[in-house]
Design a protein around this motif. Structure first.
Motif, mmCIF file in Angstrom:
data_model
loop_
_atom_site.group_PDB
_atom_site.id
_atom_site.type_symbol
_atom_site.label_atom_id
_atom_site.label_comp_id
_atom_site.label_asym_id
_atom_site.label_seq_id
_atom_site.Cartn_x
_atom_site.Cartn_y
_atom_site.Cartn_z
ATOM 1 N N VAL A 1 8.448 19.371 58.997
ATOM 2 C CA VAL A 1 9.602 20.276 58.903
ATOM 3 C C VAL A 1 10.907 19.530 59.170
ATOM 4 O O VAL A 1 11.872 19.620 58.400
ATOM 5 C CB VAL A 1 9.444 21.467 59.888
ATOM 6 C CG1 VAL A 1 10.750 22.249 60.028
ATOM 7 C CG2 VAL A 1 8.315 22.379 59.439
ATOM 8 N N HIS A 2 10.940 18.783 60.280
ATOM 9 C CA HIS A 2 12.177 18.064 60.625
ATOM 10 C C HIS A 2 12.546 17.060 59.530
ATOM 11 O O HIS A 2 13.718 16.942 59.155
ATOM 12 C CB HIS A 2 12.004 17.310 61.942
ATOM 13 C CG HIS A 2 11.995 18.199 63.150
ATOM 14 N ND1 HIS A 2 12.834 19.264 63.295
ATOM 15 C CD2 HIS A 2 11.238 18.161 64.288
ATOM 16 C CE1 HIS A 2 12.602 19.866 64.473
ATOM 17 N NE2 HIS A 2 11.625 19.209 65.089
ATOM 18 N N ALA A 3 11.566 16.339 59.046
ATOM 19 C CA ALA A 3 11.846 15.280 58.066
ATOM 20 C C ALA A 3 12.382 15.881 56.775
ATOM 21 O O ALA A 3 13.361 15.377 56.202
ATOM 22 C CB ALA A 3 10.573 14.476 57.804
ATOM 23 N N LEU A 4 11.788 16.966 56.323
ATOM 24 C CA LEU A 4 12.293 17.596 55.091
ATOM 25 C C LEU A 4 13.685 18.185 55.301
ATOM 26 O O LEU A 4 14.545 18.086 54.430
ATOM 27 C CB LEU A 4 11.331 18.685 54.606
ATOM 28 C CG LEU A 4 10.049 18.197 53.926
ATOM 29 C CD1 LEU A 4 9.252 19.385 53.389
ATOM 30 C CD2 LEU A 4 10.352 17.212 52.788
ATOM 31 N N ASN A 5 13.903 18.815 56.448
ATOM 32 C CA ASN A 5 15.233 19.366 56.724
ATOM 33 C C ASN A 5 16.288 18.262 56.758
ATOM 34 O O ASN A 5 17.398 18.433 56.240
ATOM 35 C CB ASN A 5 15.245 20.123 58.061
ATOM 36 C CG ASN A 5 14.614 21.504 57.950
ATOM 37 O OD1 ASN A 5 14.546 22.076 56.861
ATOM 38 N ND2 ASN A 5 14.154 22.040 59.061
ATOM 39 N N ALA A 6 15.937 17.152 57.393
ATOM 40 C CA ALA A 6 16.900 16.048 57.470
ATOM 41 C C ALA A 6 17.157 15.491 56.078
ATOM 42 O O ALA A 6 18.312 15.302 55.666
ATOM 43 C CB ALA A 6 16.377 14.959 58.406
ATOM 44 N N GLU B 1 19.157 22.245 63.733
ATOM 45 C CA GLU B 1 18.918 21.083 64.605
ATOM 46 C C GLU B 1 19.188 19.773 63.877
ATOM 47 O O GLU B 1 19.805 18.849 64.426
ATOM 48 C CB GLU B 1 17.468 21.086 65.105
ATOM 49 C CG GLU B 1 17.257 21.854 66.380
ATOM 50 C CD GLU B 1 15.869 21.604 66.976
ATOM 51 O OE1 GLU B 1 15.722 21.746 68.194
ATOM 52 O OE2 GLU B 1 14.931 21.280 66.214
ATOM 53 N N MET B 2 18.701 19.662 62.664
ATOM 54 C CA MET B 2 18.897 18.399 61.933
ATOM 55 C C MET B 2 20.361 18.198 61.565
ATOM 56 O O MET B 2 20.875 17.078 61.591
ATOM 57 C CB MET B 2 17.987 18.331 60.694
ATOM 58 C CG MET B 2 16.531 18.053 61.019
ATOM 59 S SD MET B 2 16.258 16.493 61.970
ATOM 60 C CE MET B 2 15.794 17.177 63.581
ATOM 61 N N VAL B 3 21.043 19.309 61.239
ATOM 62 C CA VAL B 3 22.484 19.210 61.008
ATOM 63 C C VAL B 3 23.171 18.656 62.254
ATOM 64 O O VAL B 3 24.021 17.756 62.182
ATOM 65 C CB VAL B 3 23.069 20.591 60.623
ATOM 66 C CG1 VAL B 3 24.593 20.556 60.616
ATOM 67 C CG2 VAL B 3 22.523 21.039 59.273
ATOM 68 N N ALA B 4 22.770 19.166 63.423
ATOM 69 C CA ALA B 4 23.400 18.730 64.671
ATOM 70 C C ALA B 4 23.036 17.283 64.999
ATOM 71 O O ALA B 4 23.853 16.520 65.515
ATOM 72 C CB ALA B 4 22.985 19.649 65.814
#
Lengths: 336, 336, 336, 336
Positions: free
Chosen positions: D15-20, D286-289
């Motif tokens: 999830v984090h990797a795709l969002n980033a 979170e990834m935006v931040a």
């Protein structure tokens, strides 16, 4: 005809007496209240009852039952007089602020076998009752977590606070009772924290206005209570019973059914204000049950033992809050 | 790989193109939009598509389908070009503001058998779809009364109004379609009243901003629509389907999950704003279905005939409002 | 003391009589009902009223007012007798199923100036009243769209239907009244569709069980009513008033405050059942207002003219449904 | 361009990797996961990242930041490697199940000054954030009582439980963090009760599945948490912040917007299932931040110190539950 007398023509005595008098099989004979007031006069006028002194009640053998709704410091004595006269009674909580006296009174009632119903009206509210019955029926599965909210709309006058025995004995006692009622078993540990966050005068009077309490039951189930003397939106009286198969909520009852939508969102009404109004159905049902007890001997939903145990929990909560420690309730536990 | 071209890089074309391009089996080859804009450039950059003229699309035999989301006055011609090229298409509603042209285009598509999906995204919204499926399954019983609310958060610019074909063809057309979709049969009578209560400029432009419409179906069931160009609380898009065994509501989706309680009551969030956000799931599902149609020939939930019939209802509503009379829809009814 | 007589000891007469008798300044003197019944006896017993014939009421000059809650076919005659005797009256709707007779009775009352209050209890419900007051105050902005739902929990017995005058005169008349009350102006056009979708026996009795109605007001504002004889979830009595600055909803009042959550979702209680219970507050408020009218001459919220106009709308709706045409209400419109 | 590497291609790492990677200014360079899996391959394919070993990441000076979302037992080492390489990091909670190691790692990060953001995504959820901001702004008045519910939809596999560090470190840690975030101050006392009421296998694995926790803050305000591993209706993630001027609720987000009414009542949808879906917005934010922190040095809403303090509360809760006593948090408190 069932003949009754009421002690106390104040707020709650007035409600009970009118509810009882409205029942077709009931005649309210006597109103006992030492302080003359418009409300006392109004109660007598509306019901045709006579204003008398306590002696007149207990010396009248035709009286089937008494409603004890006078000030808390008179409850114990009136219960003992009823026991002596063999008169069945309905008594408002708490029995006394002195727990030793509560245990003595409870013992006397039990020994004499005088029928006695305690004023835990929440047990008679149709919503709480539905929750209890659904859990008891097995439909909901085991009750695992019970979370209760009791918040007054605004702090009581400090004069009231001083005579009240403190927030745990006065207000939270209903939640202690509800915990036992819904769990269907006794409590093993009590932990309470509290403080004065709302009204410093309450603190100066030696009481608290905000508290949180954790109970564990004998079989290891869990209860949380949060109580305070003010919710910004009014009277907050809710319950959440998380069971294995479903969760049951008793929600607040809104004042009205109007919802208004604007750019700020959708606003629905604040809760009914206050316990006399919110629990009007429950108070009516209590008098029905009291008269039923007088007529048929039917067990009420709350008896003297329930009053004793709820107050034991209040005493334990006070000790816990004062010592900062968990109180373990061994058999017959009492505060020092 | 499925190769697509999009006509129109405006608000809705941009959404469709990005949704399509995000699908693993799709390559967006071309963007056609005569007006250079940052959004057109951005769309090309994000998807790797080339910006070309219409001819380039229809002369490229590798193109599997086109997304027609350009201005309404170009839809009919692009559909006919797609038919000529034998290219499957997804077309935004309405097909044309000229109903005669709509019927001709529909006839051409039907005759050629070119696969064609219409942009009634509400059919792909999971909520409306659940209502349809529950009714179709028989669980709900017969649908007896359908009540629909469609209210924009605020009036569109008058320039938009002038080109829109009027509120019935532009906005209410989704409700006309939903009525047919949920009833599962055709409409027999249309009665519409409307006026300009919100924005006088809309009235000066010859349109209305507030309307109520009543439909009866061939078998005698009932539909109410209320539509307007402004709800004070934001975008209002709801439906109530009263069936014999249950009632189904599609409610607004709130912006957030925060509720605030104060002495004024409990305020929850206004609805999501606006159709692009509210129907984001539905727009994604539309492109999935379009690609599925291209791959397997699976029927979409809305085809050319649905576009034709929904618009026939809009035309009938306009006639009803203008004449003050009920319009009875005989076979092949058309406005004069 | 205000002395009253009640005509009719049936469901609604019983409620009104008890509500009136409970007021401190009221003495219910007479109950008039030609049919002996337990309820008639009970009413007399509870209130101390005597059971007499109509003559006894109108020949007793000490009677301040009469409550007319007998069967509909007796209303007109009793109103005229009250007018003759100069006795103020409260009369249940409808005045008569014969509209010509309604207009004559209304004229007689107006001419004589006899105080007369009509039984549109919804005007006295705190929720509907709050909506009215908020709109009247200007806070809400102009009322643009009014949408009303009135659905009975289940169809009435066919015998009742036959005597009722039909769903529009019997049930929808409250919505016609509410439309005028909230709009604050008269209606210009009426369009109604209806049919028999729920209970074929109702159709055989010449009535409908499902309808939708559209009204436009003199100034061009819009009203939708949807009415039927059965909602699967119980009594459905709601209203939505879309105004320029906010929207106001009167929602159903749930039976209880318990919500149950399980894998299927969160279930809250169905509405209170039925109008006697749902509008208990309103019925009490009506008698307070009636007594106030008798004492001070204060205008009630609904008078004879309101009864006449609401019924005119019911008549127009019947004509519209029967002809399939819109009815335009010119001055003094009557059905042929 | 910001260049990133991700450790862990499991559920949350994916999830984090795709969002980033979806952010326009980000290039995901490396995926590190020792276990080959379809998801690891898919992540690399979708983002264009290369699958490498950890060394490759820390020896590439062009890497701006790492996302540590591997198994908990690798967090501490990866943080220390990042510190050594001077690479900014985002790290999922908890830092380690060994609290001593957590304090050492926190010290190392602080000493080196390496930018570090902790994965308390609830701080980035728009709803919780709105509550925090409203309280911080002073609009709500002082926060007096905080009540939080965190209940999983169903118990995790026992294998997961065994590696999880227990319910307090694994699940309740988010509530501990939220308590500090909303109170804006540190905690003074912790009291916890817990047991195994849902799944005996969890008990055999040495963990609990049901708990209640009470916190008091340094200034004397109160927090209740109730946590468990199963709610019958799905994922229960709510909060109630009672403040002096208003109460703020974060409610569950329902799966859909359909409500169904029948004789049983009105049923609305159960909550979204599960944290990946419920907090999708928060994970994106979170990834935006994180990227913002890398670009501008902007402080994230949760840093290493927050991870340390939340875990300190989890450790204190474990001690409290095991000893049956209240834990008082003196400066630098640690479990023995």
């Amino acid at each position: 005809m069932i003949k009754l007398a009421v002690f106390g023509a104040g707020r709650i005595g007035y409600v009970h007496a009118l509810n009882a008098a409205a029942l077709p099989s009931v005649k309210l004979e006597y109103v006992v209240d030492p302080v003359p007031s418009a409300q006392r006069a109004d109660l007598a006028a509306k019901t045709g009852a006579r204003i008398v002194e306590a002696d007149a009640v207990f010396s009248d053998p035709s009286i089937d039952g008494v409603i004890i709704a006078s000030s808390t410091d008179t409850h114990a004595e009136l219960i003992l007089l009823s026991v002596a006269a063999g008169t069945a009674m309905f008594c408002e909580k708490p029995i006394s602020l002195n727990f030793k006296l509560v245990t003595e009174v409870a013992e006397a009632v039990t020994k004499a076998g005088t029928p006695c119903m305690l004023g835990f009206q929440r047990r008679y509210d149709p919503n709480f009752r539905m929750v209890r019955e659904r859990i008891q029926s097995g439909v909901s599965g085991v009750l695992e977590q019970l979370v209760m909210h009791t918040r007054d709309p605004s702090p009581p006058p400090v004069e009231y606070v001083k005579r009240s025995g403190g927030m745990f004995r006065d207000q939270a006692i209903h939640d202690f009772d509800m915990a036992r009622y819904l769990l269907g078993e006794e409590i093993r540990t009590v932990y309470a924290v509290g403080g004065c966050l709302i009204d410093p005068e309450i603190g100066q009077a030696g009481d608290i206005d905000t508290a949180m309490i954790t109970l564990t039951s004998k079989s290891g189930r869990f209860v949380q209570m949060n109580n305070c003397r003010r919710a910004p939106f009014g009277y907050d009286q809710r319950l959440e019973a998380l069971c294995a198969k479903e969760v049951l909520y008793v929600e607040n009852r809104p004042k009205d059914s109007v919802m208004i939508g604007s750019a700020q969102g959708f606003t629905s009404a604040p809760p009914m204000n206050y316990f006399i109004e919110r629990f009007a159905d429950a108070y009516r049902a209590e008098m029905v049950a009291f008269v039923e007890m007088l007529k048929t001997g039917a067990e009420p939903l709350a008896g003297m033992a329930d009053g004793l145990e709820a107050q034991r929990l209040a005493e334990a909560a006070i000790v816990s809050m004062q010592t900062g420690k968990v109180v373990e309730l061994t058999a017959g536990w009492q505060p020092d």
